[in-house]
Scaffold this motif. Structure first.
Motif, short mmCIF file in Angstrom:
data_model
loop_
_atom_site.label_atom_id
_atom_site.label_comp_id
_atom_site.label_asym_id
_atom_site.label_seq_id
_atom_site.Cartn_x
_atom_site.Cartn_y
_atom_site.Cartn_z
N PRO B 284 153.85 15.62 2.24
CA PRO B 284 153.21 14.92 3.35
C PRO B 284 153.93 13.63 3.76
CG PRO B 284 151.93 14.65 1.32
CD PRO B 284 153.01 15.65 1.03
N THR B 285 154.50 12.93 2.79
CA THR B 285 155.32 11.76 3.17
C THR B 285 156.71 12.30 3.48
OG1 THR B 285 154.03 10.33 1.72
CG2 THR B 285 156.11 9.47 2.50
N TYR B 311 165.16 8.30 3.85
CA TYR B 311 165.01 9.09 2.64
C TYR B 311 164.13 10.30 3.03
CZ TYR B 311 166.67 5.13 -0.18
OH TYR B 311 167.42 4.11 -0.74
N LEU B 312 164.76 11.43 3.26
CA LEU B 312 164.04 12.61 3.75
C LEU B 312 163.48 13.38 2.55
CD1 LEU B 312 166.56 13.71 6.52
CD2 LEU B 312 164.56 12.24 6.75
N TYR B 313 162.37 12.87 2.02
CA TYR B 313 161.78 13.47 0.82
C TYR B 313 161.42 14.93 1.03
CZ TYR B 313 161.27 8.63 -0.71
OH TYR B 313 161.52 7.32 -1.06
N ALA B 314 160.88 15.24 2.21
CA ALA B 314 160.46 16.62 2.46
C ALA B 314 161.66 17.55 2.43
CB ALA B 314 159.74 16.71 3.80
N LEU B 339 160.94 14.72 -6.14
CA LEU B 339 160.81 13.51 -5.33
C LEU B 339 159.47 13.47 -4.62
CD1 LEU B 339 164.49 13.31 -4.17
CD2 LEU B 339 163.23 11.45 -5.27
N THR B 340 158.52 14.18 -5.20
CA THR B 340 157.20 14.28 -4.59
C THR B 340 156.57 12.92 -4.33
OG1 THR B 340 156.80 16.47 -5.47
CG2 THR B 340 154.86 15.11 -5.07
N PHE B 341 156.74 12.02 -5.27
CA PHE B 341 156.18 10.68 -5.08
C PHE B 341 157.28 9.62 -4.99
CE2 PHE B 341 151.85 11.88 -5.38
CZ PHE B 341 151.76 12.89 -6.34
N GLU B 385 156.74 11.64 13.30
CA GLU B 385 158.02 11.41 12.63
C GLU B 385 157.87 11.04 11.16
OE1 GLU B 385 156.57 9.36 14.71
OE2 GLU B 385 156.62 7.34 13.90
N HIS B 386 156.71 10.65 10.75
CA HIS B 386 156.57 9.98 9.44
C HIS B 386 155.85 10.84 8.40
CE1 HIS B 386 155.88 7.01 6.46
NE2 HIS B 386 154.71 6.62 6.86
N LEU B 387 154.71 11.39 8.80
CA LEU B 387 153.96 12.26 7.90
C LEU B 387 154.09 13.69 8.40
CD1 LEU B 387 150.64 10.23 7.44
CD2 LEU B 387 152.69 10.19 6.01
N SER B 388 153.95 14.65 7.49
CA SER B 388 153.97 16.04 7.94
C SER B 388 153.02 16.86 7.09
CB SER B 388 155.39 16.61 7.88
OG SER B 388 155.83 16.72 6.55
N GLY B 389 152.73 18.05 7.53
CA GLY B 389 151.79 18.91 6.83
C GLY B 389 150.63 19.26 7.74
#
Lengths: 57, 405
Positions: B284-285, B311-314, B339-341, B385-389
């Motif tokens: 989600p982040t 930092y493209l965690y997703a 890198l979930t958190f 642009e910031h959160l997804s899901g």
């Protein structure tokens, strides 16, 4: 012999227990905090030893 | 090895805000950090690059330029909290509440969160249908975030609506400057300023983190009203938004994977595996942003002081170089790192609490309803642009047999 102590990572809360060491990183059970290599980092969040605090028993 | 061949990536593009995973795959395939000339910034899409840039980099990277792509790439306003501080200030101000968020620290909340979940869930059971995000998960997390701040729970619905209004994006919108975004932010911030004004008159009313930050004095300095309001605002938003996205997503992805769903329905204790896999698979982040404060090299990229870093965690959590069959939802996968958190000194403060909440909500729900179906045409993903899901997942179940266990 001094009692085993626990040290807590201030970022993620991971606990280094001297009694248990951290064998996965080659740190044997019973290794005192002072003897943990300075290069060791928190296995969970990656911060260094200076981000650990002694847990008061 | 870095490349400037351009993978044409713009985090504010319609393609990226709708579903960035195809472009993330192209970014990863380029082999290293990808420069975005338009923003004088680098996109870090590969797991190894994000990991390396997260830990042991506090000399090279500053958090003070913000943490969202809008703040770092577009110069948007930056709320000043520990989230946007460098060490040692970061540790001092975050440290004021950190003990409540350790694995042991969060356990004291379990009973209360479970009770809250059951109170919200029970009247929904007889309906046989709900939007998991809106009707259940977001209500729980928002009320809980308010509780941690010592805020009255009856105001939670107001905050939810305003947070959603703040994060909403229209197609073609760049950043959060729409009238609705600004109005929502203004109203929410105004709520906190008013609350704080009342607390200054009646300090005995202050509770939770609000009380902690109101009373804190570090290096001879106390927070101003505005700074305190930013703490409350930031902790409310970060404490309520991402967990329900992943609760909704877990139900969606389990439904897409019937064998795994069957396992979880038969044994709701497995929700933890499913929830964590959702956090990996559909993080989600989506991304956070930082800025370089010194020149340094990263996997062949010459990062210059002042350049932004996404930092493209997703993306990183779908890197096949780290997770075999990364694009497959598999709650039984085992891995040593993720890198979930995030990673490093700014690793998510709420990771243990968020995981606890997500698991409690899912466990109570699945224990009560058993099997369920997903109404696909009533599911929608966040656009931004910031959160997804998933911001909406409607499920149906047998209301006649649904019951709290």
């Amino acid at each position: 012999m001094s009692a085993n102590r626990k040290w807590e990572c201030v970022v993620c809360g991971l606990i280094y227990d001297e009694a248990l060491g951290w064998p996965a990183d080659g740190i044997a059970p019973g290794t005192k905090w002072e003897d943990v290599p300075e290069s060791w980092t928190c296995p969970d969040c990656g911060v260094g030893k200076n981000d650990f605090v002694l847990l008061k028993s | 090895m870095a490349t400037q061949t351009a993978v044409d990536y713009d985090p504010f593009s319609h393609e990226a805000m709708k579903d960035a995973h195809p472009i993330y795959a192209r970014l990863r395939a380029s082999g290293g950090p990808v420069f975005m000339p338009k923003y004088n910034a680098w996109a870090l899409a590969r797991f190894a690059d994000v990991w390396t840039a997260s830990s042991g980099q506090e000399e090279n990277i500053t958090f003070t330029a913000g943490q969202t792509p809008e703040q770092v790439l577009l110069g948007g306003p930056v709320p000043h909290t520990f989230m946007t501080m460098d060490a040692p200030d970061h540790r001092k101000w975050r440290g004021l509440i950190r003990e409540e968020y350790t694995p042991d620290g969060v356990k004291v909340n379990a009973e209360r969160i479970r009770k809250l979940t059951r109170e919200i869930l029970e009247p929904l059971l007889k309906k046989g249908e709900m939007d998991v995000y809106k009707n259940l998960a977001n209500r729980v997390t928002c009320i809980n975030a308010g509780y941690m701040l010592g805020l009255p729970p009856q105001d939670a619905e107001t905050w939810r609506a305003l947070i959603d209004g703040m994060l909403e994006r229209e197609e073609g919108q760049i950043g959060g400057g729409s009238p609705k975004n600004q109005q929502s932010f203004g109203q929410l911030f105004g709520y906190f300023m008013q609350y704080i004004a009342d607390l200054r008159q009646h300090p005995e009313k202050a509770k939770g983190h609000t009380k902690t930050y109101m009373e804190a004095e570090i290096d001879g300095r106390k927070l101003t009203d505005e700074e305190l309001a930013f703490y409350m605002f930031s902790l409310l938003v970060t404490g309520s938004e991402t967990t329900p996205i992943s609760v909704a997503g877990t139900l969606y992805y389990l439904n897409q994977n019937p064998a795994q769903k069957k396992e979880v329905v038969a044994n709701p204790q497995l929700v933890r595996k499913a929830f964590l896999e959702t956090l990996r698979y559909d993080q989600p982040t989506n991304m956070l942003a930082r800025k370089a404060r010194k020149d340094f090299d990263l996997n062949g990229a010459s990062i210059k002081a002042g350049q932004g870093l996404l930092y493209l965690y997703a993306s990183a959590n779908r890197d096949e170089a780290e997770f075999p069959q990364a694009d497959t939802f598999n709650m039984h996968r085992e891995y040593k790192r993720d890198l979930t958190f995030g990673h490093g000194g700014h690793k998510c403060l709420g990771m243990h609490l968020g995981t606890l909440m997500g698991c409690i909500i899912l466990e109570e729900l699945i224990s009560a309803i058993g099997d369920y179906s997903v109404v696909e045409n009533q599911c929608s993903r966040l656009y931004g642009e910031h959160l997804s899901g998933f911001g909406k997942v409607v499920i149906r179940w047998n209301a006649a047999t649904a019951k709290l266990k």
